[in-house]
Enzyme design. Sequence first.
Site, short mmCIF file in Angstrom:
data_model
loop_
_atom_site.label_atom_id
_atom_site.label_comp_id
_atom_site.label_asym_id
_atom_site.label_seq_id
_atom_site.Cartn_x
_atom_site.Cartn_y
_atom_site.Cartn_z
N ARG A 12 0.91 -1.29 -0.10
CA ARG A 12 0.13 0.03 -0.19
C ARG A 12 0.81 0.98 0.00
O ARG A 12 1.80 1.32 0.75
CB ARG A 12 -0.82 0.15 1.40
CG ARG A 12 -1.83 1.32 1.23
CD ARG A 12 -2.35 1.58 2.77
NE ARG A 12 -3.00 2.80 2.71
CZ ARG A 12 -3.37 3.47 3.92
NH1 ARG A 12 -3.18 2.87 5.04
NH2 ARG A 12 -4.31 4.40 3.67
N ASP A 26 -3.51 4.51 -2.80
CA ASP A 26 -4.83 5.15 -2.38
C ASP A 26 -5.38 6.05 -3.21
O ASP A 26 -6.38 6.47 -3.21
CB ASP A 26 -4.45 5.85 -0.87
CG ASP A 26 -4.87 4.91 0.26
OD1 ASP A 26 -5.92 4.16 0.11
OD2 ASP A 26 -4.43 5.03 1.38
N HIS A 42 -16.20 6.22 4.64
CA HIS A 42 -14.90 5.23 5.43
C HIS A 42 -15.01 6.36 6.60
O HIS A 42 -14.34 7.45 6.65
CB HIS A 42 -13.61 5.43 4.69
CG HIS A 42 -12.55 4.94 5.39
ND1 HIS A 42 -11.91 3.58 5.10
CD2 HIS A 42 -11.75 5.50 6.32
CE1 HIS A 42 -11.08 3.54 5.98
NE2 HIS A 42 -10.62 4.63 6.52
N GLY A 81 -17.63 3.04 11.26
CA GLY A 81 -18.68 2.86 10.44
C GLY A 81 -19.17 1.79 10.73
O GLY A 81 -20.57 1.29 10.57
#
Length: 334
Positions: free
Chosen positions: A25, A82, A142, A265
């Site tokens: 990532r 991202d 998110h 969430g």
Amino acid sequence: EKILTILISEKIIKTKKDIDAVGHRVVHGGEDFKESVRINSGVRKKIHRNIELAPLHNPYNLKAINAAVKVFSKVPNVAVFDTSFYQKMPAHAYYYAVPMHLYQKYRVRRYGFHGISHQYACESAVRMLKKSIKELKIISFHIDEGCSATAIKDGAPVDTSMGFSSLSGLVMMRRCGNVDPEIVIYLSKLGWNITEIETLLNKKSGVCGISGIGEIQEVVEFAKKGDKRANLALDVFCYSIQKYLFLYYGVLRGANVIIFSGDIGINVPYIREKVLKGTEFLGIKLDTVKNNKVIGTQGRIDAKGSKVKILIVPRNEGILIARETYAKCRKGQK
């Protein structure tokens, strides 16, 4: 090397040869990367170039890449960004109304973040609802320590709440979200230096700054007991999320899916109910019984007859990174 030792000691793999590829990532790819890519020296140079856009993240992403390339030198290493998801946004959604040379010279534009999380949520919605992506107009939230909203049509983002940095948009746990930029100028005139202002807006604001409480569950507990600051913090927090719900419903010309992801969430029904309160006129109907039952797991919380499906999707960037890595290796891209 430590990770490899753990994988072997836990009997997840037998030897290093069992590793076919490594996925990474990377927070910021700037405009250099519109999709995931196999890592080579040129890619590493571009990631390094984008450190100026993400000084808190890219240096560590690059250190991990350099370490993995050294240890796993004979297998592909793939970077998943991202920001890549948002390279598909229309120009009117990512340009700021500032002089053009700020974009041309300093790359000042809206980049968007949490793209891996939102993309995973979008793909999960397709599987959960067994619908074509062309049929879905999604508002994805998110909600975690950092919070963001994304409007998605035909599987691609048309707008997102975060911008040049991960500070803007929704109110977050410790980040301020959208504020009047004149506040920064005002504080500097009062004698605050740039480091103090940066710390204030990134680490001492948001829900924690208003409530004086460090964790969301504690804030909810205090609010239920009547604590005024805790209630105010949650009102501000949920109102900022609801504003983006209404905004993106309009941008999409009507949405038929709402997704909640991120630790808050998926784990705090109180927040979800508060965000969705008063949205019935859009055909959004929450099943409060389902809402209170679906905690920490995938599920649906919309009531019968709701025009908008409400999904809970636990974040799993690792799965999407693995898929992207597999796809790039399968294509044999360099």
